[in-house]
Design a protein around this motif. Structure first.
Motif, PDB file in Angstrom:
ATOM      1  N   ALA A 266       0.388   4.488 -18.207  1.00 32.53           N
ATOM      2  CA  ALA A 266      -0.587   4.571 -19.300  1.00 32.53           C
ATOM      3  C   ALA A 266       0.095   4.546 -20.664  1.00 32.53           C
ATOM      4  O   ALA A 266      -0.490   4.098 -21.657  1.00 32.53           O
TER       5      ALA A 266
ATOM      6  N   LYS B 245      -6.008   7.541 -20.598  1.00 36.01           N
ATOM      7  CA  LYS B 245      -5.802   6.178 -20.104  1.00 36.01           C
ATOM      8  C   LYS B 245      -5.383   6.170 -18.637  1.00 36.01           C
ATOM      9  O   LYS B 245      -5.683   5.226 -17.895  1.00 36.01           O
ATOM     10  N   ALA B 246      -4.701   7.232 -18.206  1.00 33.93           N
ATOM     11  CA  ALA B 246      -4.281   7.328 -16.808  1.00 33.93           C
ATOM     12  C   ALA B 246      -5.421   7.736 -15.889  1.00 33.93           C
ATOM     13  O   ALA B 246      -5.254   7.779 -14.665  1.00 33.93           O
TER      14      ALA B 246
END
Length: 495
Positions: free
Chosen positions: A96, A215-216
Motif C-alpha cells: 500500500a 489503502k491496505a
C-alpha cells in the motif's frame, strides 16, 4: 530527594548494563515468513554474530544499532503465531505504501513496555506489550503503518543524525555512578533516542500511516481507536508507579491528536468506510502471549527473584518490594532503603576486588573492600558514600558472569547491614524446586456467554493487582458495558 525519587532517577534509569539481557538470549538469523522481503527476528540455539558496520548509509546504521536495541529491550520474543501475523500485516502495508520490494526486518521485543519504533534501513520493532494492548489486526496495522511511515519519510535517519551529535556531549553520568559511559550511556541513550521524533514528524507519520493502512484494506479509524486505548493505559501505568517510557511518552495520545486521526481517516476514506478489523484472527494469534515480566528474564515471587536462564536466585529482606527495571531488578523498602541488582561484563582475568575499585561507583571507600567465598562463588564487597546516600556494594561471579548488588540508605545501620549481607548470602544457583515455583502470566482468550457483562468478565482478573481495571483497558471497555455473546475477549491469568 526521597528514596522513591532516587530510584526513579538513578536505580531504574541508571547503570543499564546490557550484559544480562545478552547472556539470557541466543539470537539467530531472521526467518522469512512471506514472499515479500520481510524478515522476523527469532530466537535460536546459538548467539548471533555481533554486527559491526561502519558505514553511514541507512542499512549500515540500522545494522549497527539493531543488536543494541535487542539487548536494551530484553531480547527477541519468539512466538510463531504472532510472527506470522506481523509479517503478513507488514507485507500488505508495504504494498500500500508503494514499497513492495523494500527489505524490512520486523522484530518483536521481549518486553512488557508498550512501544514501537523504527530505525533507518527498514528495521521495525514492536513489543509484546503493544501486542497485548491491541484488540484487533487493524489496530496493530495502524501502529506498524505509523512506523513504516517514519522510515519512508526519512524521519528515522534524521533522528539518528541528531543522536550522533548528542552522544558527543552526553559524557557525564550523574548520580551515584561514576563516568562509565560504556555500561550506562550506551543502553540508556539507545533507549532514549527512540523518543526523539518531533511533534510535526509524529503528525506526518500519523497521516501517512492512516493512508497506508486504509489503502491496505484495514479499518482507517483504528489509529484513533488505539491512540485512545494507549492514553488510558498510560494513565493506568502512571497510577501503578510503572515508568512507561517509549511509545507512551514519544507518541503522546492527546485528545487533539486523536481527533486529528479521526478527521484524517474520514477525509481520506469517508466517514462510513469500514475496513478490515479481523478481531478473531488477531486474538487467536496472541493467545498465550506472555504478559508483564518475561519468565525468561527472571520471575519475581514475593521477595525472591529467580532467573531460569542464568540459573540463579536471591531473596531480599522483609519489607522490600521487588520490580523489574529493564536490565536490572530493583527493590524498595518503605523506610527509605533500596537495592539494585544487575550484571556487568568483566574479563575473567580481572579480580572482583580490582573491578570494585575500578571507578564505576562513585564515593567508594577503597579501604573497605574485602573478598570472600559465598555459596562456592567469588565475592567482593565494599562501602560507598555520597552527600545524601550510604551504599553497600557487592559483586560476585557465577558461570563467568559478574552480578552486582547495590544497597542504598540515607544512613548506615546494623539492620541495613544485616539485610544487605543476608541478601548477598542468599544469592545461589537455582535448584529444581526453584524452577518449579516459576509461574507464567499470559493472555488468554475467552468467549462471552449469554448473561456475561464486562463487569463479570473483569472479575475473572481480580486475583491480579488492579486486574479488573486492566481488563477494561485491554478490551477497550468501561464498567457497566455490555459484551456480545459469542464474541471473544482478553483475560490475563496465571498459567
Amino acid at each position: 530527594m526521597t528514596v522513591q525519587q532516587y530510584i526513579a532517577k538513578n536505580f531504574v534509569r541508571g547503570l543499564r548494563s546490557s550484559a544480562l539481557a545478552v547472556s539470557l538470549l541466543a539470537l539467530s538469523a531472521c526467518t522469512t515468513l512471506t514472499s515479500s522481503k520481510i524478515a522476523v527476528s527469532t530466537t535460536g540455539d546459538n548467539p548471533a554474530p555481533v554486527v559491526v558496520t561502519q558505514g553511514t548509509d541507512d542499512a549500515s546504521i540500522g545494522g549497527r544499532e539493531h543488536p543494541r536495541i535487542i539487548a536494551a529491550y530484553g531480547g527477541v520474543y519468539s512466538d510463531r503465531q504472532a510472527e506470522i501475523m506481523v509479517a503478513r500485516i507488514v507485507g500488505r502495508l508495504l504494498a500500500a505504501a508503494d514499497q513492495p520490494n523494500a527489505q524490512f526486518q520486523v522484530t518483536i521485543l521481549d518486553t512488557s513496555e508498550v512501544n514501537a519504533f523504527a530505525l533507518p534501513g527498514g528495521y521495525i520493532y514492536v513489543t509484546r506489550g503493544i501486542l497485548a494492548l491491541a484488540s484487533d489486526t487493524s489496530e496493530l496495522a495502524a501502529v506498524l503503518a505509523h512506523e513504516i511511515a517514519h522510515v519512508t519519510l526519512r524521519h528515522a535517519r534524521a533522528r539518528t543524525d541528531r543522536t550522533r551529535t548528542t552522544e558527543i556531549v552526553d559524557r557525564v553520568i550523574t548520580g551515584v555512578f561514576g563516568g562509565d559511559t560504556s555500561t550506562d550511556a550506551t543502553a540508556s541513550r539507545t533507549r532514549q533516542s527512540m523518543a526523539a521524533f518531533g511533534q510535526q514528524q509524529e503528525l506526518e507519520a500519523d497521516r501517512e500511516g492512516i493512508k497506508y493502512a486504509g489503502k491496505a484494506g484495514y479499518d482507517p479509524q483504528a489509529a484513533a481507536r488505539f491512540l485512545s486505548v494507549m492514553s488510558r493505559f498510560a494513565t493506568f501505568s502512571a497510577g501503578s508507579g510503572n515508568n512507561q517510557e517509549g511509545f507512551l511518552s514519544s507518541h503522546p495520545s492527546t485528545p487533539a491528536r486523536i481527533q486529528k486521526a479521526i478527521e484524517t481517516a474520514s477525509a481520506m476514506f469517508g466517514q462510513n468506510t469500514a475496513g478490515e478489523v479481523d478481531r478473531d484472527g488477531y486474538l487467536a494469534s496472541i493467545s498465550g502471549l506472555t504478559f508483564g515480566d518475561s519468565p525468561a528474564q527472571g520471575s519475581i515471587i514475593g521477595r525472591r527473584f529467580i532467573n531460569p536462564g542464568a540459573k540463579f536466585t536471591f531473596t531480599v529482606p522483609q519489607g522490600y518490594t521487588l520490580q523489574s527495571a529493564q536490565s536490572a531488578v530493583v527493590g524498595v523498602a518503605g523506610d527509605g532503603e533500596a537495592v539494585r541488582f544487575d550484571s556487568a561484563d568483566v574479563q575473567a582475568n580481572v579480580s572482583l576486588t580490582d573491578y570494585l575499585k575500578s571507578g564505576w561507583i562513585a564515593g567508594l571507600k577503597a579501604d573497605s573492600v574485602t573478598s570472600k567465598t559465598v555459596n562456592g562463588m567469588e565475592m567482593a564487597s565494599g562501602l560507598a558514600q555520597t552527600d545524601q546516600w550510604f551504599f553497600r556494594v557487592a559483586v560476585m561471579r557465577l558461570n563467568g558472569q559478574v552480578y552486582r548488588f547495590i544497597f542504598a540508605a540515607k544512613a548506615d545501620s546494623a539492620r541495613f547491614a544485616q539485610g544487605a549481607t543476608a541478601t548477598v548470602e542468599s544469592f545461589r544457583p537455582t535448584t529444581s524446586s526453584d524452577m518449579a515455583a516459576i509461574r507464567k502470566v499470559a493472555v488468554t482468550i475467552v468467549t462471552a456467554r449469554a448473561g456475561d457483562t464486562a463487569d463479570s468478565l473483569a472479575k475473572r482478573m481480580a486475583a491480579l493487582s488492579r486486574g479488573t481495571e486492566l481488563f477494561y483497558i485491554i478490551n477497550d471497555l468501561y464498567p457497566g458495558d455490555p459484551v456480545v455473546p459469542g464474541e471473544k475477549y482478553k483475560l490475563v491469568a496465571l498459567q
